[in-house]
Write a protein that holds these residues in place. Structure first.
Motif, PDB file in Angstrom:
ATOM      1  N   HIS A   1       0.125 -11.113  -1.904  1.00  0.00           N
ATOM      2  CA  HIS A   1       1.396 -11.731  -1.525  1.00  0.00           C
ATOM      3  C   HIS A   1       2.597 -11.093  -2.225  1.00  0.00           C
ATOM      4  O   HIS A   1       3.721 -11.353  -1.852  1.00  0.00           O
ATOM      5  N   ARG A   2       2.356 -10.272  -3.248  1.00  0.00           N
ATOM      6  CA  ARG A   2       3.467  -9.684  -4.017  1.00  0.00           C
ATOM      7  C   ARG A   2       4.211  -8.663  -3.167  1.00  0.00           C
ATOM      8  O   ARG A   2       3.649  -7.657  -2.751  1.00  0.00           O
ATOM      9  N   ARG A   3       5.492  -8.924  -2.905  1.00  0.00           N
ATOM     10  CA  ARG A   3       6.312  -8.041  -2.077  1.00  0.00           C
ATOM     11  C   ARG A   3       6.949  -6.957  -2.940  1.00  0.00           C
ATOM     12  O   ARG A   3       7.427  -7.226  -4.034  1.00  0.00           O
TER      13      ARG A   3
ATOM     14  N   ILE B   1       3.279  -5.123   0.882  1.00  0.00           N
ATOM     15  CA  ILE B   1       2.539  -6.106   0.097  1.00  0.00           C
ATOM     16  C   ILE B   1       1.536  -5.347  -0.771  1.00  0.00           C
ATOM     17  O   ILE B   1       0.849  -4.441  -0.286  1.00  0.00           O
ATOM     18  N   VAL B   2       1.461  -5.708  -2.050  1.00  0.00           N
ATOM     19  CA  VAL B   2       0.496  -5.091  -2.965  1.00  0.00           C
ATOM     20  C   VAL B   2      -0.867  -5.729  -2.725  1.00  0.00           C
ATOM     21  O   VAL B   2      -1.010  -6.949  -2.803  1.00  0.00           O
ATOM     22  N   ALA B   3      -1.868  -4.900  -2.438  1.00  0.00           N
ATOM     23  CA  ALA B   3      -3.213  -5.400  -2.174  1.00  0.00           C
ATOM     24  C   ALA B   3      -4.178  -5.092  -3.317  1.00  0.00           C
ATOM     25  O   ALA B   3      -5.138  -5.808  -3.533  1.00  0.00           O
ATOM     26  N   ARG B   4      -3.917  -3.993  -4.046  1.00  0.00           N
ATOM     27  CA  ARG B   4      -4.776  -3.577  -5.163  1.00  0.00           C
ATOM     28  C   ARG B   4      -4.003  -2.626  -6.052  1.00  0.00           C
ATOM     29  O   ARG B   4      -2.975  -2.103  -5.649  1.00  0.00           O
ATOM     30  N   TRP B   5      -4.529  -2.413  -7.258  1.00  0.00           N
ATOM     31  CA  TRP B   5      -3.838  -1.501  -8.172  1.00  0.00           C
ATOM     32  C   TRP B   5      -4.776  -1.012  -9.260  1.00  0.00           C
ATOM     33  O   TRP B   5      -5.819  -1.593  -9.526  1.00  0.00           O
ATOM     34  N   THR B   6      -4.363   0.103  -9.858  1.00  0.00           N
ATOM     35  CA  THR B   6      -4.976   0.670 -11.052  1.00  0.00           C
ATOM     36  C   THR B   6      -3.842   0.788 -12.072  1.00  0.00           C
ATOM     37  O   THR B   6      -2.692   0.485 -11.748  1.00  0.00           O
TER      38      THR B   6
ATOM     39  N   GLY C   1      -2.129   0.148  -4.288  1.00  0.00           N
ATOM     40  CA  GLY C   1      -2.545   0.146  -2.886  1.00  0.00           C
ATOM     41  C   GLY C   1      -1.695  -0.861  -2.138  1.00  0.00           C
ATOM     42  O   GLY C   1      -1.663  -2.035  -2.492  1.00  0.00           O
ATOM     43  N   ILE C   2      -0.974  -0.399  -1.129  1.00  0.00           N
ATOM     44  CA  ILE C   2      -0.048  -1.260  -0.403  1.00  0.00           C
ATOM     45  C   ILE C   2      -0.422  -1.324   1.064  1.00  0.00           C
ATOM     46  O   ILE C   2      -1.142  -0.475   1.583  1.00  0.00           O
TER      47      ILE C   2
END
Length: 93
Positions: free
Chosen positions: A42-44, A61-66, A71-72
């Motif tokens: 949900h993070r825009r 929208i942020v879906a994943r990250w390192t 990953g957007i």
């Protein structure tokens, strides 16, 4: 013409200039870094992406990250897109 509609049309034209670029597996180093997957993204953010050689700034929208990458997912002209970008290419809105 309303500026938002103009921007939307401009992004649609940019998206047609080439394939969406994403970071490679080697760049992501997923075997060496932790990966976080948001079960309820949900993070825009605003992020710089590239279609072919053409850069575009999109709302996503942020879906994943390192620690280094994000990953957007985003939509342009009704088409859904997903890619990985460097952390520095992303700004929270």
């Amino acid at each position: 013409m309303h500026w938002r509609r103009w921007r939307s049309q401009a992004r649609t034209r940019i998206a047609a200039t080439g394939p969406l670029q994403s970071l490679t597996i080697a760049e992501l180093r997923l075997s060496e870094q932790p990966l976080t997957i948001d079960p309820h993204p949900h993070r825009r953010v605003r992020a710089w992406v590239r279609f072919g050689e053409t850069p575009a700034r999109v709302e996503a929208i942020v879906a994943r990250w390192t620690p280094d990458a994000v990953g957007i997912r985003f939509t342009i002209g009704g088409a859904s897109h997903r890619c990985w970008v460097w952390l520095g290419a992303v700004e929270t809105i």
